[in-house]
Design a protein around this motif. Structure first.
Motif, PDB file in Angstrom:
ATOM      1  N   THR A   7       0.834  -1.197   0.000  1.00 17.01           N
ATOM      2  CA  THR A   7       0.000   0.000   0.000  1.00 17.01           C
ATOM      3  C   THR A   7       0.870   1.248   0.000  1.00 17.01           C
ATOM      4  OG1 THR A   7      -0.134   0.081   2.418  1.00 17.01           O
ATOM      5  CG2 THR A   7      -1.811  -1.213   1.263  1.00 17.01           C
ATOM      6  N   CYS A   8       0.332   2.331  -0.563  1.00 18.01           N
ATOM      7  CA  CYS A   8       1.125   3.547  -0.704  1.00 18.01           C
ATOM      8  C   CYS A   8       1.335   4.290   0.603  1.00 18.01           C
ATOM      9  CB  CYS A   8       0.456   4.478  -1.710  1.00 18.01           C
ATOM     10  SG  CYS A   8      -1.221   4.993  -1.245  1.00 18.01           S
ATOM     11  N   GLY A   9       0.450   4.075   1.594  1.00 17.29           N
ATOM     12  CA  GLY A   9       0.543   4.869   2.817  1.00 17.29           C
ATOM     13  C   GLY A   9       0.215   6.328   2.543  1.00 17.29           C
ATOM     14  N   ASP A  10       0.665   7.200   3.425  1.00 13.07           N
ATOM     15  CA  ASP A  10       0.445   8.635   3.241  1.00 13.07           C
ATOM     16  C   ASP A  10       1.368   9.119   2.125  1.00 13.07           C
ATOM     17  OD1 ASP A  10       0.354  11.418   3.370  1.00 13.07           O
ATOM     18  OD2 ASP A  10       0.114  11.434   5.536  1.00 13.07           O
ATOM     19  N   PRO A  11       0.822   9.592   1.008  1.00 12.99           N
ATOM     20  CA  PRO A  11       1.695   9.984  -0.105  1.00 12.99           C
ATOM     21  C   PRO A  11       2.514  11.234   0.168  1.00 12.99           C
ATOM     22  CG  PRO A  11      -0.581  10.575  -0.577  1.00 12.99           C
ATOM     23  CD  PRO A  11      -0.605   9.751   0.687  1.00 12.99           C
ATOM     24  N   SER A  12       2.202  11.971   1.234  1.00  9.69           N
ATOM     25  CA  SER A  12       2.998  13.143   1.592  1.00  9.69           C
ATOM     26  C   SER A  12       4.165  12.793   2.508  1.00  9.69           C
ATOM     27  CB  SER A  12       2.112  14.198   2.280  1.00  9.69           C
ATOM     28  OG  SER A  12       1.147  14.693   1.381  1.00  9.69           O
ATOM     29  N   LEU A  35       0.252  -0.328  -4.736  1.00  6.66           N
ATOM     30  CA  LEU A  35      -1.129   0.103  -4.879  1.00  6.66           C
ATOM     31  C   LEU A  35      -1.247   1.554  -4.440  1.00  6.66           C
ATOM     32  CD1 LEU A  35      -4.116  -0.504  -5.433  1.00  6.66           C
ATOM     33  CD2 LEU A  35      -4.277  -1.513  -3.157  1.00  6.66           C
ATOM     34  N   GLY A  36      -1.527   2.432  -5.393  1.00  5.37           N
ATOM     35  CA  GLY A  36      -1.620   3.856  -5.085  1.00  5.37           C
ATOM     36  C   GLY A  36      -1.707   4.666  -6.362  1.00  5.37           C
ATOM     37  N   ALA A  70      -6.762   6.202  -7.827  1.00  7.44           N
ATOM     38  CA  ALA A  70      -6.747   7.651  -8.009  1.00  7.44           C
ATOM     39  C   ALA A  70      -6.933   8.393  -6.694  1.00  7.44           C
ATOM     40  CB  ALA A  70      -7.841   8.056  -8.988  1.00  7.44           C
ATOM     41  N   PHE A  71      -6.144   9.437  -6.502  1.00 12.45           N
ATOM     42  CA  PHE A  71      -6.263  10.324  -5.350  1.00 12.45           C
ATOM     43  C   PHE A  71      -6.786  11.679  -5.832  1.00 12.45           C
ATOM     44  CE2 PHE A  71      -4.172   7.087  -3.191  1.00 12.45           C
ATOM     45  CZ  PHE A  71      -3.895   7.403  -1.865  1.00 12.45           C
ATOM     46  N   PRO A  72      -7.567  12.370  -5.018  1.00 13.30           N
ATOM     47  CA  PRO A  72      -8.149  13.642  -5.478  1.00 13.30           C
ATOM     48  C   PRO A  72      -7.184  14.811  -5.518  1.00 13.30           C
ATOM     49  CG  PRO A  72      -8.840  13.174  -3.230  1.00 13.30           C
ATOM     50  CD  PRO A  72      -8.112  11.957  -3.717  1.00 13.30           C
ATOM     51  N   PRO A  82      -5.852  16.845   3.638  1.00 12.48           N
ATOM     52  CA  PRO A  82      -7.068  16.170   4.112  1.00 12.48           C
ATOM     53  C   PRO A  82      -7.896  15.557   2.991  1.00 12.48           C
ATOM     54  CG  PRO A  82      -6.801  18.295   5.199  1.00 12.48           C
ATOM     55  CD  PRO A  82      -5.766  18.230   4.119  1.00 12.48           C
ATOM     56  N   LEU A  83      -7.790  16.107   1.784  1.00 11.49           N
ATOM     57  CA  LEU A  83      -8.543  15.565   0.664  1.00 11.49           C
ATOM     58  C   LEU A  83      -8.103  14.153   0.292  1.00 11.49           C
ATOM     59  CD1 LEU A  83      -8.710  18.682  -1.702  1.00 11.49           C
ATOM     60  CD2 LEU A  83     -10.547  17.757  -0.277  1.00 11.49           C
ATOM     61  N   ASN A  84      -6.876  13.795   0.645  1.00 11.85           N
ATOM     62  CA  ASN A  84      -6.345  12.473   0.291  1.00 11.85           C
ATOM     63  C   ASN A  84      -6.589  11.420   1.368  1.00 11.85           C
ATOM     64  OD1 ASN A  84      -5.368  13.107  -2.250  1.00 11.85           O
ATOM     65  ND2 ASN A  84      -3.388  13.809  -1.471  1.00 11.85           N
TER      66      ASN A  84
END
Length: 321
Positions: A7-12, A35-36, A70-72, A82-84
């Motif tokens: 899993t991608c985890g927190d992308p930031s 996956l991300g 997809a992430f927003p 927060p959107l992600n």
């Protein structure tokens, strides 16, 4: 062997960076699908989108197999959006579904930030471990931290220290011991596990002078399970359990609270510790560190713990298969 889902985890955070570094270090033998959102991977990353885990073997050499989610919002290093938050949670649930369907051998999770998920999506769980238990539909799982030199299991995990004594019960301790014992046999190939059990209080209570829980809560559970044939030592003073000679006498240390378990393993091998969730119907490992927002995007994150998590998940999957 079937691939692992990472899993991608927190992308930031440092998740995308260490995922790419782990893939480059492990090469094709890594057997990992990321996956991300591939737009969150570092610049210069070579990746190829696939639709199902079965397609991973057809990805060009040197390319990271990616199942797109997809992430927003874009990922800004060090600044979680927060959107992600909802997408981070969705990725974990999707990874678990893939493993439960039989399409993958296990889940390797990159770090999340619980506070960011709670503020952005109302995440209701103390951490990854509890969320995975909910997804799996099991009432109780156990968190193990493992490296080559040591395996530790905290009986109580994410709670204030002032609540530990009240939360430490005989059923909780017994269940932790049974889950750990079974996992060491099934997933680690140890035919007759030896468990060292720490006391709660200094000097394991010192005959009641420093607390009664060691004698009234811990000792009776150990006596019952010894009668069944489990190899248990304790309750032991925690301050004498982790030097080299002591570690040679057991296969895992059962500790009563979070820091009693995590301080020794992070001191002994901070870079290679792996978080393993025991008691799930599927394999899950994770690096033993957080999102590291302070160094995200700088290219300096160490992928050693994630690499160790992938290797451990592969070993566990091999034993299960």
């Amino acid at each position: 062997m079937k691939p692992l889902i990472m899993t991608c985890g927190d992308p930031s955070g440092i998740g995308p960076e260490i995922a790419l570094k782990a893939h480059r270090a492990l090469g094709a033998r890594g057997g990992v699908i990321w996956l991300g959102d591939p737009e969150h991977l570092p610049d210069g990353a070579r990746w190829e989108v696939i639709s199902t885990p079965q397609e991973a073997g057809r990805v060009a050499q040197g390319h990271l197999p990616v199942m797109r989610h997809a992430f927003p919002a874009p990922a800004i290093a060090g600044l979680p959006d927060p959107l992600n938050a909802s997408a981070v949670i969705e990725v974990i649930a999707r990874a678990v579904a893939l493993v439960q369907s039989g399409a993958a051998a296990g889940v390797v999770t990159c770090p999340i930030n619980k506070a960011a998920l709670k503020s952005g999506a109302g995440f209701a769980f103390p951490g990854h471990t509890e969320f995975l238990a909910d997804l799996a539909g099991v009432d109780r799982v156990v968190m193990m931290l493992a490296c080559d030199a040591l395996r530790v299991v905290p009986v109580t995990i994410h709670m204030p220290l002032q609540d530990v004594a009240r939360s430490l019960t005989q059923p909780l301790l017994e269940e932790t011991l049974r889950i750990t014992h079974a996992a060491l046999i099934r997933d680690f190939g140890i035919a007759a596990p030896r468990l060292a059990v720490a006391g709660l209080n200094p000097h394991a209570g010192e005959g009641g002078l420093m607390g009664h829980e060691d004698a009234t809560v811990i000792a009776p559970v150990l006596d019952r399970l010894r009668a069944e044939g489990m190899a248990l030592s304790g309750p032991l003073p925690a301050d004498t359990m982790f030097h080299p000679a002591a570690r040679a006498r057991y296969d895992a240390a059962i500790c009563m609270y979070h820091d009693q378990a995590l301080i020794p393993i992070k001191t002994i091998d901070f870079a290679h510790g792996v978080n393993v969730t025991l008691g799930l119907p599927f394999i899950r490992t994770s690096p033993d560190h957080g999102t590291a927002y302070d160094i995200a995007g700088k290219g300096v994150a160490d992928a050693s713990s994630l690499i160790a998590a992938v290797k451990m998940a592969q070993d566990m999957a091999g034993r299960r298969q």
